[in-house]
Design a protein around this motif. Structure first.
Motif, PDB file in Angstrom:
ATOM      1  N   PRO A  52       0.820  -1.222   0.000  1.00  0.00           N
ATOM      2  CA  PRO A  52       0.000   0.000   0.000  1.00  0.00           C
ATOM      3  C   PRO A  52       0.851   1.269   0.000  1.00  0.00           C
ATOM      4  O   PRO A  52       1.706   1.462   0.858  1.00  0.00           O
ATOM      5  CB  PRO A  52      -0.805  -0.126   1.297  1.00  0.00           C
ATOM      6  N   GLY A  53       0.616   2.109  -0.994  1.00  0.00           N
ATOM      7  CA  GLY A  53       1.290   3.389  -1.093  1.00  0.00           C
ATOM      8  C   GLY A  53       2.668   3.341  -1.723  1.00  0.00           C
ATOM      9  O   GLY A  53       3.233   4.385  -2.085  1.00  0.00           O
ATOM     10  N   MET A  54       3.231   2.146  -1.884  1.00  0.00           N
ATOM     11  CA  MET A  54       4.624   2.047  -2.318  1.00  0.00           C
ATOM     12  C   MET A  54       4.786   2.319  -3.815  1.00  0.00           C
ATOM     13  O   MET A  54       5.791   2.907  -4.239  1.00  0.00           O
ATOM     14  CB  MET A  54       5.174   0.667  -1.965  1.00  0.00           C
ATOM     15  N   LEU A  55       3.821   1.893  -4.622  1.00  0.00           N
ATOM     16  CA  LEU A  55       3.946   2.107  -6.059  1.00  0.00           C
ATOM     17  C   LEU A  55       4.020   3.600  -6.371  1.00  0.00           C
ATOM     18  O   LEU A  55       4.796   4.026  -7.241  1.00  0.00           O
ATOM     19  CB  LEU A  55       2.782   1.458  -6.805  1.00  0.00           C
ATOM     20  N   ASP A  56       3.246   4.410  -5.661  1.00  0.00           N
ATOM     21  CA  ASP A  56       3.287   5.855  -5.882  1.00  0.00           C
ATOM     22  C   ASP A  56       4.659   6.424  -5.518  1.00  0.00           C
ATOM     23  O   ASP A  56       5.185   7.303  -6.215  1.00  0.00           O
ATOM     24  CB  ASP A  56       2.205   6.549  -5.051  1.00  0.00           C
ATOM     25  N   ILE A  57       5.251   5.919  -4.444  1.00  0.00           N
ATOM     26  CA  ILE A  57       6.575   6.381  -4.036  1.00  0.00           C
ATOM     27  C   ILE A  57       7.617   5.996  -5.084  1.00  0.00           C
ATOM     28  O   ILE A  57       8.465   6.807  -5.474  1.00  0.00           O
ATOM     29  CB  ILE A  57       6.956   5.781  -2.663  1.00  0.00           C
ATOM     30  N   ALA A 114      15.066  17.046  -5.468  1.00  0.00           N
ATOM     31  CA  ALA A 114      14.546  15.686  -5.669  1.00  0.00           C
ATOM     32  C   ALA A 114      14.163  15.127  -4.302  1.00  0.00           C
ATOM     33  O   ALA A 114      14.864  14.268  -3.761  1.00  0.00           O
ATOM     34  CB  ALA A 114      15.578  14.818  -6.362  1.00  0.00           C
ATOM     35  N   PRO A 115      13.060  15.598  -3.710  1.00  0.00           N
ATOM     36  CA  PRO A 115      12.740  15.223  -2.323  1.00  0.00           C
ATOM     37  C   PRO A 115      12.528  13.729  -2.111  1.00  0.00           C
ATOM     38  O   PRO A 115      12.916  13.206  -1.061  1.00  0.00           O
ATOM     39  CB  PRO A 115      11.464  16.021  -2.017  1.00  0.00           C
ATOM     40  N   ILE A 116      11.951  13.042  -3.073  1.00  0.00           N
ATOM     41  CA  ILE A 116      11.721  11.606  -2.899  1.00  0.00           C
ATOM     42  C   ILE A 116      13.052  10.857  -2.918  1.00  0.00           C
ATOM     43  O   ILE A 116      13.340  10.036  -2.044  1.00  0.00           O
ATOM     44  CB  ILE A 116      10.781  11.057  -3.990  1.00  0.00           C
ATOM     45  N   ASN A 117      13.873  11.138  -3.903  1.00  0.00           N
ATOM     46  CA  ASN A 117      15.169  10.467  -3.977  1.00  0.00           C
ATOM     47  C   ASN A 117      16.055  10.855  -2.797  1.00  0.00           C
ATOM     48  O   ASN A 117      16.810  10.021  -2.284  1.00  0.00           O
ATOM     49  CB  ASN A 117      15.856  10.789  -5.299  1.00  0.00           C
ATOM     50  N   GLN A 118      15.960  12.089  -2.349  1.00  0.00           N
ATOM     51  CA  GLN A 118      16.730  12.500  -1.178  1.00  0.00           C
ATOM     52  C   GLN A 118      16.320  11.697   0.047  1.00  0.00           C
ATOM     53  O   GLN A 118      17.165  11.250   0.828  1.00  0.00           O
ATOM     54  CB  GLN A 118      16.521  13.993  -0.906  1.00  0.00           C
ATOM     55  N   ALA A 132       8.093  12.138   2.620  1.00  0.00           N
ATOM     56  CA  ALA A 132       8.715  13.045   1.660  1.00  0.00           C
ATOM     57  C   ALA A 132       7.770  13.460   0.549  1.00  0.00           C
ATOM     58  O   ALA A 132       8.095  14.353  -0.255  1.00  0.00           O
ATOM     59  CB  ALA A 132       9.948  12.389   1.055  1.00  0.00           C
ATOM     60  N   THR A 133       6.616  12.820   0.443  1.00  0.00           N
ATOM     61  CA  THR A 133       5.689  13.124  -0.648  1.00  0.00           C
ATOM     62  C   THR A 133       4.799  14.298  -0.318  1.00  0.00           C
ATOM     63  O   THR A 133       4.675  14.685   0.835  1.00  0.00           O
ATOM     64  CB  THR A 133       4.813  11.895  -0.969  1.00  0.00           C
TER      65      THR A 133
END
Length: 346
Positions: free
Chosen positions: A222-227, A314-318, A345-346
């Protein structure tokens, strides 16, 4: 290249883990002159005693291959025409420095690796002796002398391209050798192709390792594909900012959309469909389970640093980098509950 008309090329695989060993075995069984060079002592011993065994989806193969320890590189007298470099991205430069004295003046180092390692290779051996490559095979290795490859050659894919445009006409001869192990495309824009692979790697490798799940299970959490997709979107932004072109890879048809995010989705879907099994562990999770560090800075960190150069974030990659480094530093354990840390981070 002298070997075109006079003899078969002398080929080395520097790094014979899960990927290098399986490809090298295909070369050996095709009758090519192949030498393995490896840093895992028990693995070298096993290959010398029993050959290299590769478990494929459709069959098991075994090949007898000469295997050298790293410490024996200084004993090599006859240079190699082609060195396939199949080591972690962070090991690229020192491995090239090690093997450069053993590379023929008109030879090539071919970087079958994740990350933008073609520039690191070129810095050591010269642009005229560097071939960039993209590799798409799922495999794992936990036992010396045995690798488990989850793609038969029919579903294994590579791209090759010269770093020096003047050398591009010679790439096809190398591609013909590599076709013993899968489909090979020759491209005039290997830099863009490698960026496209880094895009999907940013989405899949470290994020799925952080939650300690096989890739397919991670994508369903749950939620991981979006991340994971968001990490890929940022990586695509970095690629385009760095001058790359949206390029089809892994056997996909020509680009049918000019929307960068949609193309990221297409690449990711193709990896999950064609190049993954239900139990496929990314190379990063395998590294952690072996107590080794993963290619954090070379993939997700590269995205962060590239966008920073262009005044973007790049907040997600950071966040992926921060959580992954905390795991490697022993401050955190890889676990599905880490999804919450990434979601922040999203």
């Amino acid at each position: 290249m002298a070997w075109h008309s006079e003899r078969s090329p002398r080929i080395a695989f520097l790094g014979t883990g899960a990927q290098g060993a399986s490809i090298g075995a295909d070369f050996a069984l095709a009758g090519l002159d192949v030498t393995f060079i490896e840093q895992w002592p028990e693995h070298v011993t096993a290959i010398r005693e029993r050959g290299i065994t590769v478990n494929l989806p459709s069959r098991t193969i075994n090949a007898r291959v000469p295997a050298l320890h790293l410490c024996q590189v200084a004993e090599i007298r006859q240079p190699f025409d082609i060195v396939f470099l199949v080591v972690k991205a962070y090991d690229t430069k020192w491995c090239c420095q090690l093997i450069e004295p053993c590379l023929a003046p008109d030879g090539f180092v071919v970087g079958l690796q994740n990350g933008m390692t073609h520039e690191d290779i070129a810095d050591v051996v010269g642009r005229e002796r560097t071939i960039g490559a993209v590799i798409e095979i799922a495999s794992n290795m936990f036992t010396p002398g045995m690798t488990n490859r989850q793609n038969d050659p029919e579903t294994s894919w590579f791209a090759l391209g010269a770093v020096d445009p003047a050398m591009q006409p010679r790439v096809e001869a190398v591609a013909e050798l590599l076709r013993n192990s899968g489909t090979v495309e020759v491209t005039d824009d290997i830099r863009s192709a490698k960026w496209m692979k880094l895009v999907v790697n940013a989405a899949e490798l470290i994020p799925s390792a952080i939650i300690d799940l096989p890739l397919a299970d991670a994508a369903r959490a749950p939620g991981m594909l979006d991340i994971m997709r968001a990490a890929g979107y940022e990586a695509m932004q970095a690629a385009l900012a760095d001058g790359a072109t949206i390029t089809p890879i892994i056997g996909m048809p020509p680009v049918t959309t000019n929307h960068p995010d949609r193309y990221v989705d297409q690449i990711f879907e193709e990896v999950l469909k064609t190049f993954s099994q239900p139990d496929t562990l990314t190379t990063s999770l395998q590294d952690w389970r072996k107590g080794r560090r993963a290619e954090i800075r070379e993939v997700n960190g590269f995205v962060v640093e590239t966008l920073k150069r262009f005044g973007q974030s790049a907040p997600i990659n950071q966040r992926v980098v921060e959580v992954a480094l905390a795991i490697e530093n022993g401050e955190l354990q890889a676990h599905p509950s880490n999804i919450e840390l990434l979601t922040a981070a999203t």
